[in-house]
Design an enzyme around this catalytic site. Structure first.
Site, mmCIF file in Angstrom:
data_model
loop_
_atom_site.group_PDB
_atom_site.id
_atom_site.type_symbol
_atom_site.label_atom_id
_atom_site.label_comp_id
_atom_site.label_asym_id
_atom_site.label_seq_id
_atom_site.Cartn_x
_atom_site.Cartn_y
_atom_site.Cartn_z
ATOM 1 C CG ASP A 93 -11.381 18.664 43.875
ATOM 2 O OD1 ASP A 93 -11.175 17.433 43.825
ATOM 3 O OD2 ASP A 93 -12.364 19.153 44.461
ATOM 4 C CG ASP B 109 0.206 20.718 29.863
ATOM 5 O OD1 ASP B 109 0.667 19.654 29.408
ATOM 6 O OD2 ASP B 109 -0.081 21.703 29.154
ATOM 7 C CE LYS C 183 -15.204 17.617 41.872
ATOM 8 N NZ LYS C 183 -14.562 18.092 43.105
#
Ligand code: NAD
Length: 388
Positions: free
Chosen positions: A240, A268, A208
């Protein structure tokens, strides 16, 4: 079906691979942990026997089982044996009866302690689409077809371990620290680049860096390390955007390198590509002793019923052979056997969606046995080829 096994020495006679010596500690843990680990261990024992390898197996307690027997989630005897082993195969820990205990005395504390003590900092989590299970994913078959991603998640740094950390209840304020050193990034990046070299030679580093200084250090360091791996194509993604790309175009990714929290979330998320949590293996490498565990937990809702999917644990055993025993051909044979059994239509309850699937429903043990037989055939064929 009984398949005749060639004497183990045949493998060596034809120079198939060297005889390996390996000390494996099995910590089955709680809930479905012992059920699925038993199937993975059976496969490992057979690979050792068929290949003439010298694998030594030990068992020890961890998690809730250890709390009940010895009052602590990670007895020192378990840790000592783990540190003397070449590899640790873990099932899962946790159970509802322990939920009221303080965090440092719960079964999960034993898991965090063993991970930290073994020192592995690179958590490898493959996420891949099995064609036979395409209907199990909520994503369209044409989106997931051919997806095969290896997440390399930094496991001992970032927000999960950074100091200071605190919840000041009086002030109504809490904080954690995301911190990385250059050396911590270099060591995990090297593992990711080396794995990419053995795969499709593409590495996506996720950060990020448009907002966080720690991500700017991450990006600059990964870019620097990339100079030592000119054969690997590197690109960078913001976390993101990456979460969206993974669901839209999972086929575009090969090795995905990221820090601890981003890796936890993205890997996940990518479990939806495979369609069931029960299918996913993992390996943690780079420390004193490698730790192998399926991604799923102890699944108290189905524990003891004999219906858990053992394939995640069996694929974890394949990772153990690949990363701790240098037995790539045997690891591939296990992965092929799992694929074959799924193509034949066999399913555990978590994988059975259609009426057709439900007619091919197997227990945990029966699924383990099917994989074992498929593997036996694959290895027999391999030995027969070496013999002509
Ligand atoms: P879970 O992974 O145990 O289960 C989530 C769901 O997936 C459940 O419905 C379960 O039945 C199903 N499932 C999981 N593995 C399966 C398998 N092999 N076959 C068929 N179905 C399977 O996660 P949870 O319910 O959030 O946690 C249960 C306990 O496990 C908690 O105590 C948690 O702390 C612990 N946990 C441990 C680990 C670990 O040991 N590595 C990881 C995650 C959770």
């Amino acid at each position: 079906m009984l398949v005749r096994r060639l004497p183990s020495k045949t493998a060596h006679q034809f120079g198939e691979h060297a005889k390996m010596k390996l000390k494996v500690l099995i910590v089955a843990g709680d809930g479905i942990g012992p059920e699925v680990t038993a199937e993975a261990a059976r496969i490992l024992r057979s690979v050792a026997e068929w290949g003439g390898h010298d694998f030594e197996f030990h068992e020890a307690l961890i998690g809730g089982a250890a709390i009940k027997a010895q009052g602590t989630p990670l007895p020192s005897s378990t840790l000592d044996t783990a540190l003397e082993s070449d590899a640790v195969l873990l099932g899962a820990v946790g159970g509802n009866e322990f939920n009221s205990l303080p965090p440092d005395r719960r079964p999960e504390a034993g898991l965090l302690q063993i991970r930290q003590a073994l020192g592995g900092f690179a958590n490898l989590r493959p996420a891949f689409a099995h064609p036979a299970l395409a209907a199990n994913s909520p994503l369209k078959p044409e989106v997931i077809d051919g997806a095969d991603i290896l997440f390399v998640r930094e496991l001992l740094g970032g927000l999960y371990f950074g100091e200071p950390r605190q919840w000041d209840r009086e002030a109504g304020s809490a904080w954690n620290t995301m911190r990385y050193t250059r050396d911590e990034v270099i060591r995990v990046a090297r593992i990711a680049f080396e794995l990419a070299q053995k795969r499709r030679k593409k590495l996506t580093s996720v950060d990020k860096a448009n907002v966080l200084e720690v991500s700017q250090l991450w990006r600059a360091t990964v870019t620097e390390v990339a100079k030592d791996y000119p054969d690997v194509a590197l690109d960078h993604q913001y976390v993101d955007a990456m979460s969206m790309h993974l669901m839209n175009t999972p086929r575009n990714f090969d090795v995905v390198l990221t820090e601890n929290l981003f890796g936890d979330i993205l890997s996940d998320e990518s479990a939806v590509i495979t369609g069931s949590l029960g299918m996913l293996p993992s390996a943690t490498i780079g420390g004193q002793v490698n730790l192998y565990e399926p991604v799923h937990g102890s699944a108290p809702d189905i524990a003891g019923k004999g219906i858990a999917n053992p394939l995640g644990a069996i694929l974890t055993a394949a990772m153990l052979l690949r990363h701790s025993a240098n037995l790539e051909q045997d690891a591939l044979a296990i992965e092929t056997a799992v694929r074959k059994v799924l193509e034949q239509g066999y399913r555990t309850a978590d994988l059975a969606r259609s009426e057709k699937d439900k007619k091919m429903l197997l227990s945990t043990q029966a699924m383990g046995k099917q994989v074992h037989e498929a593997l036996n055939e694959i290895i027999d064929k391999r030995q027969a080829m070496h013999a002509v």
